[in-house]
Design a protein around this motif. Structure first.
Motif: not given
Length: 350
Positions: A264-266, A246-251, A279-280
């Motif tokens: 933030x979120x993942x 999988x690929x992981x993204x952080x927002x 998601x915070x």
């Protein structure tokens, strides 16, 4: 044995149906003049000494006196889903496990023992998908020794409420004194409506959980091991580079000044699935659409990578999050639970 009671109502289940999903009706208030019925649907996990135990979708165990039954029948293993992507428990549990990849794992038959220095129970628990290859008591002894060797309490992750889940194992663990510490649910939904919900202005996407993102993350003092669990599947990993992971993204939504981010979120993109987590939002900035903006930006990225369905995990007492996700079209697929060994101390996070 089978028996008839009260007109056309009939009990058509027996102890031979243990392990099957059933629907029963019983007298709710025995001894009163006006009869009142109570209905229970779930998996019949035992029938001994005149007492039935039925495990409901959320994992609650209901004890029912055989003498109070007025009707009962076997029903389909899982109710038809009315919305959202079609998915089996087996598919979803494996996708979710890859999103919280442990740093160490070992097979015990068809069980997987997972460890990550105590960071999140999802990476520090047994995933019991099938037969451990030995009697249950022997398997649990091996499990406890394996975790104790690593300075960790032993946990077993189980699920209830869908076809192929582990109501019988839950009952066996509870009979042996294992304690259910956390119950949460895995929800699923279509991905496109999440991407269309908000523009996501100001959301910055990154492949890494950098210091800015971690400043908002609820688990402080994140270790190197925790970073590996959070970031597994990034382009730097050999599996992702070869197209196998999988690929992981952080927002991140930047905050005012040099403080922690506003939100933030993942998201972990794994085939057709996009899994949302962490998601915070700054408590002072809640109810302003920031959580939706974060998820929308991550969802658009996941769509670009070919995903079409979404999942997330939410604890049963998180009322605000459940309302948000329901508004986005998510609904519960199954409940999952973490059982701690008897008399163990210490507890990694959810």
């Amino acid at each position: 044995m089978e028996f008839s009671s009260i007109g056309r109502l009939e009990v058509r289940i027996t102890a031979a149906d243990v392990g099957k999903r059933v629907s029963v009706r019983r007298l709710g208030h025995p001894g009163v003049t006006q009869e009142k019925f109570t209905d229970t649907v779930g998996v019949l996990t035992s029938w001994n000494n005149g007492v039935l135990v039925i495990t409901r979708r959320d994992g609650e165990r209901v004890r029912i006196e055989e003498s109070s039954l007025v009707a009962g029948k076997v029903v389909p293993a899982a109710p038809a889903r009315r919305r959202g992507p079609s998915a089996s428990y087996q598919e979803l549990v494996r996708v979710a496990a890859r999103a919280w990849r442990p740093v160490e794992s070992e097979r015990l038959g068809e069980w997987e023992l997972r460890a990550a220095a105590g960071f999140t129970r999802r990476a520090n628990s047994v995933l019991p998908l099938g037969d451990p290859g030995m009697p249950l008591d022997e398997a649990l002894t091996v499990v406890r020794r394996w975790y104790h060797d690593r300075g960790l309490p032993a946990y077993v992750q189980t699920a209830t409420g869908a076809e192929g889940t582990q109501e019988l194992l839950c009952a066996e663990l509870e009979e042996r004194g294992w304690v259910r510490e956390v119950t949460a649910e895995l929800w699923t939904g279509a991905l496109a409506p999440v991407a269309d919900r908000a523009e996501g202005a100001g959301v910055v996407l990154s492949r890494e959980a950098d210091a800015t993102w971690l400043a908002r993350y609820q688990r402080k003092g994140v270790s190197e091991v925790a970073l590996k669990v959070l970031g597994w599947g990034s382009p730097r990993s050999s599996e992702a580079e070869s197209g196998g992971g999988p690929s992981v993204w952080f927002a991140t939504v930047p905050g005012a000044g040099t403080g922690a981010p506003a939100a933030i979120g993942r998201c972990v993109v794994d085939g057709r699935w996009a899994g949302f987590a962490a998601v915070e939002v700054d408590p002072a900035l809640r109810r302003q659409g920031l959580a939706g903006a974060v998820m929308a930006a991550l969802a658009r990225q996941a769509l670009d990578e070919g995903a079409s369905a979404a999942w997330l995990q939410v604890e049963t007492d998180n009322v605000g999050a459940r309302a948000l996700y329901a508004g986005m079209g998510f609904s519960a697929h199954h409940a999952y639970h973490h059982y701690r060994e008897p008399q163990a101390s210490g507890a990694p996070g959810h």
